[in-house]
Design a protein around this motif. Structure first.
Motif, PDB file in Angstrom:
ATOM      1  N   GLY A  28       2.232  -1.686  -5.369  1.00 22.62           N
ATOM      2  CA  GLY A  28       0.895  -1.341  -4.890  1.00 22.62           C
ATOM      3  C   GLY A  28       0.384  -0.026  -5.446  1.00 22.62           C
ATOM      4  O   GLY A  28      -0.429   0.653  -4.797  1.00 22.62           O
ATOM      5  N   LYS A  88       0.840  -1.194   0.000  1.00 25.40           N
ATOM      6  CA  LYS A  88       0.000   0.000   0.000  1.00 25.40           C
ATOM      7  C   LYS A  88       0.874   1.242   0.000  1.00 25.40           C
ATOM      8  O   LYS A  88       1.818   1.346   0.802  1.00 25.40           O
ATOM      9  N   VAL A 120      -6.624  -1.230   0.037  1.00 28.40           N
ATOM     10  CA  VAL A 120      -5.510  -1.113  -0.902  1.00 28.40           C
ATOM     11  C   VAL A 120      -6.032  -0.793  -2.288  1.00 28.40           C
ATOM     12  O   VAL A 120      -7.239  -0.884  -2.565  1.00 28.40           O
ATOM     13  N   ASP A 121      -5.110  -0.413  -3.195  1.00 26.87           N
ATOM     14  CA  ASP A 121      -5.435  -0.062  -4.579  1.00 26.87           C
ATOM     15  C   ASP A 121      -4.712  -1.027  -5.513  1.00 26.87           C
ATOM     16  O   ASP A 121      -3.485  -0.972  -5.625  1.00 26.87           O
ATOM     17  N   SER A 127       5.871   2.606  -0.136  1.00 25.46           N
ATOM     18  CA  SER A 127       4.900   1.525  -0.041  1.00 25.46           C
ATOM     19  C   SER A 127       5.248   0.633   1.146  1.00 25.46           C
ATOM     20  O   SER A 127       6.419   0.482   1.500  1.00 25.46           O
TER      21      SER A 127
END
Length: 838
Positions: A355, A265, A306-307, A819
């Motif tokens: 991420g 993340k 998260v993406d 991240s």
């Protein structure tokens, strides 16, 4: 916290015994009152008689603490740490600061039924360890600390972890156990033991576990959850008494895990005061990282949100292994044992390395970075996506081992000895193959079906394809003997000569996507060699049907002796004092796509250790074990963070390479203690103090395609992933109830771990350290409910739902952001077990 840990340790020093997490047991015994037997010296011995610092976890302790994979194990053994930043399937271990970086050989050997774990040599750390689905139906787990270079198969500097499966018995028995927990966990275990005859016994066991992931994906791309659990593990064992003196023991095991993997993340974006972004990609991408964080804040994302940017992420691992141990008691003074095994490991993967999910508006370059630059429509800029490559699996490796041992003793029992020979041959089943999509997204990278972004204007529309075959040939000859100089004083000496060979065949190709379906090719190694990387071996290039075929062959070898000298004094059955000196060694390796740093040398360590094991009985029974150690390292294999020079950003991906440090030292103290202040209550304490320092380092030469190299540790500072203080306290209370009701126990475990450095601050300005943590886990069990063969239990981990970054990624100079990987949230569940048979 340190003061509290110190005071608690002082209080526990008033009691003494052995480091075993068993409940309600006699001193030095398991829960059934029997002596705890370990195989730390390749033969069965009482734990208190072995001059090695060992922690043992019984199967009950594993269940109470909900240890289901290798990543969970490190929470309960203070000297042991696990690195699970690529997921629990790829967890690697470190003991006393001896870490496994990247694709190096393990510093901690993992053994199942005395056989080393199969090689798992993929593009990222694969652990070469226990994986998932192995922590069930075990006799115990033994953690041996310090170099194990004279008796164990693969030479390691940090230690060894022994997973000892339950052996088939002569009783018809078994159990079925089900678990239901949060995140929709559903787990079922079943074991059946059958005595086929007076001389043959069979045991079958299966573990099926599935749970939703605790990471919630908010991008709308790919699955809703990450960090899920989905594995099946099966085991079939058979013991045959061919004659009264000849036994054969065969184990066949299989495991398969198929999950969405884990995802890091992005939690902050640069620039940071005092830590400018190096010229290149970081400056272009930092605003997009900040925009991703802003989107998450606008959505109201939580800590575990998260993406994702990969359409079909996955983490698949499959392992099968057959092990046979044949034991012949040739006479009262000689035993011959042969261990042979064959295993295959396969892995496939697809995930985002950083991420990131960078979305940019129309005209981003012209409006934000370069006024007047030709505009680009709105789009999506991927970072680096790693996927299984064109030649087969991301990893596919076979491992064959053969070990012949002779164990003996003199007629008067004063001399105990063993000698043996070890062979390990690991070969690729095919190329270990991976696509690294560098700032480009591909639905089918093999057919060059990829979409570019504004970064294509800078030539950043490339795929780095690695096709690698790594082969290992490891041999060892060893001998060790213990002689009782007197009834109380013993001397042990051991020596081993190790011969390691490794070869690497690689085809590393750089593909530039001109437009979907059309690409140009170049050999990465030739391009870099022509650029002046004289240290890089000259590859051979030939034309292939779909572009150039870039071939490089590298071989390395090393032969080293290792040894052990130990003196132990046992004035009584309840006291053991020992002092030893050992030489440890870990082989060098080849990482062919770490351009300019393809090879690195073996590391060696000289270890000095002194310890005591003692126990007392009486009204307040207890134990106290202590070990103090000093390690002097030479050529330690450490991680070095690299920044790709702007001119080569379209050729190779930034990476963490491996180099040999100059010198470092590690010293520390370990304590395992227990006390039973009154009937029903048991207190257990484990504490580790670790003091590490990188004394000197000879920086490797800087190739032209890297603009900077920075070791993860700084000279004069601590080594990476080495927390100074770690303490675990467990309290278990068994209610004073009549046997007709059953046995009800309540337990809790508190663990404190200091913050510790993972990267140099320059590459991770705010997250270069792993945060300190205070963790509480609880469990309750009701065995033999109402006198029935039924057991009920409850567990809860991370009771206070602590939010923590467990591993930062050094990406700032590349992505302009930081991240991190995230810890597990609160987990809880209920178990019900039905036991049947004799």
């Amino acid at each position: 916290m340190r003061k509290s840990a110190y005071l608690l340790g002082v209080a526990m020093l008033q009691v003494v015994s052995t480091p075993v997490f068993a409940q309600g047991a006699a001193v030095g015994a398991d829960a059934n009152g029997s002596d705890i037997i370990v195989t730390a010296r390749r033969q069965e011995e009482r734990l208190q008689d072995v001059p090695i610092s060992i922690t043992v976890l019984s199967q009950d302790a594993i269940a109470d603490r909900n240890i289901v994979n290798a990543g969970d194990l490190g929470s309960y053994v203070p000297s042991l740490a696990t690195n699970s930043n690529f997921g629990p399937e790829r967890s690697s271990f470190s003991i006393r600061g001896f870490i496994q970086e990247g694709r190096t050989s393990p510093s901690v050997g993992v053994y199942f039924a005395d056989v080393v774990a199969p090689r798992a040599n993929s593009g990222t750390t694969s652990g070469n360890g226990a994986g998932v689905g192995q922590f069930f139906d075990l006799q115990n787990v033994q953690v041996l600390k310090g170099p194990q270079g004279t008796l164990f198969g693969r030479n390691t500097t940090g230690g060894a972890i022994l997973l000892v499966p339950t052996k088939p018995t002569d009783r018809l028995e078994g159990y079925v156990e089900g678990t239901l927990g949060n995140y929709n966990e559903r787990r079922i275990e079943a074991v059946l033991n059958i005595p086929l005859s007076d001389t043959f016994r069979l045991r079958a066991a299966v573990d099926r576990n599935k749970a939703d992931g605790y990471l919630r994906n908010r991008s709308g791309i790919g699955p809703d959850r990450f960090a899920d659990t989905n594995y099946v593990s099966a085991r079939l064992s058979m013991v045959g008494d061919l004659t009264p003196d000849l036994e054969t023991y065969t184990i066949a095991r299989y495991s398969r895990s198929h999950t969405n993997g884990v995802l890091s993340k992005i939690i902050s974006a640069g620039p940071y005061p005092g830590f400018p972004i190096a010229p290149g990609l970081g400056g272009f991408l930092a605003p997009l990282a900040a925009a991703q964080i802003a989107r998450a804040q606008a959505r109201g994302d939580g800590f575990w949100d998260v993406d994702n940017s990969v359409a079909d992420p996955k983490e698949i691992q499959e392992t099968w292994q057959v092990i046979n141990t044949t034991t012949w008691k040739a006479s009262d003074t000689l035993t011959v044992k042969n261990n042979v095994s064959y295993a295959e490991f396969k892995q496939d993967t697809a995930y985002s390395l950083f991420g990131d999910n960078y979305i940019y508006p129309a005209g981003y370059l012209a409006n934000v970075l370069f006024p007047g630059f030709p505009g680009f429509p709105a789009g999506h800029a991927a970072g680096i996506q790693i996927k299984t490559g064109p030649s087969g699996h991301y990893a596919s490796q076979s491992t064959f081992t053969e070990e012949l041992q002779f164990q003996g003793n003199s007629a008067d029992g004063r001399l105990n000895w063993q000698v043996g020979a070890y062979l390990e041959v690991s070969k690729p089943l095919n190329f270990n193959s991976g696509f690294n999509e560098i700032f480009i997204e591909c639905t089918n990278p093999g057919a060059y079906q990829c979409s570019s972004s504004f970064l294509g204007a800078f030539g950043l529309n490339n795929i780095s394809t690695a096709n690698i075959k790594d082969s290992y040939n490891n041999k060892g000859l060893y001998g060790q003997a213990t002689y009782k100089l007197t009834d109380k004083l013993s001397l042990t000496g051991g020596i081993r000569y190790t011969m390691d060979r490794m070869s690497d065949l690689s085809r590393n190709i750089n593909t530039t996507i001109v437009r979907p379906g059309v690409a140009t090719f170049s050999c990465q190694d030739i391009l870099l060699f022509n650029a002046g990387t004289a240290a890089n071996p000259i590859p051979v290039s030939a034309s292939g049907p779909t572009g150039p075929e870039c071939v490089q062959r590298i071989k390395i070898s090393s032969n080293r002796p290792t040894w052990l000298i130990d003196v132990d004094y046992k004035p009584s059955n309840d006291l053991l004092l020992y002092a030893k000196y050992a030489r440890g060694y870990r082989q060098g390796s080849i990482i062919s796509n770490n351009f300019g740093f393809e090879t690195f040398n073996p590391e060696k360590v000289d270890t000095f250790e002194a310890g005591a094991k003692t126990s007392v009985g009486g009204a307040v029974a207890g134990y106290f074990n202590i070990a103090a150690f000093y390690n002097n390292f030479t050529n330690q294999q450490i991680a070095v963070n690299s920044v790709v020079a702007p001119a080569y950003a379209a050729v190779i991906a930034p990476s963490q390479i491996i180099a040999n440090a100059g010198k470092s030292r590690i010293w520390g103290i370990e304590v395992d203690a227990s006390a039973r202040p009154f009937q029903g209550l048991r207190l257990d304490l484990s504490y580790a103090y670790l003091n590490t320092k990188l004394i000197s380092i000879v920086p490797p030469a800087l190739p032209v395609f890297f603009s900077d190299l920075q070791p993860a540790a700084d000279v004069g500072g601590p080594l990476a992933q080495s927390p100074k203080n770690r303490v675990t306290v467990t309290a278990t209370y068994t209610l004073p109830l009549d046997e007709s009701i059953g046995k009800i126990s309540l337990g809790g475990t508190f663990t404190h771990t200091d913050a510790n450095q993972v990267h140099t601050q320059r590459f991770a300005p705010t997250t270069f350290k792993v945060q300190a943590v205070d963790m509480l886990n609880l469990n309750a069990s009701w065995d033999s409910v109402g006198g029935l063969p039924v057991d009920l239990s409850f567990f809860m981990t991370n009771v206070t739902n602590i939010k923590r970054y467990v591993y930062p990624i050094a990406t700032y100079q590349t992505t302009g952001a930081e991240s991190v990987y995230l810890n597990q949230p609160r987990m809880w569940g209920f178990r019900a077990k039905y036991r049947f048979g004799e």
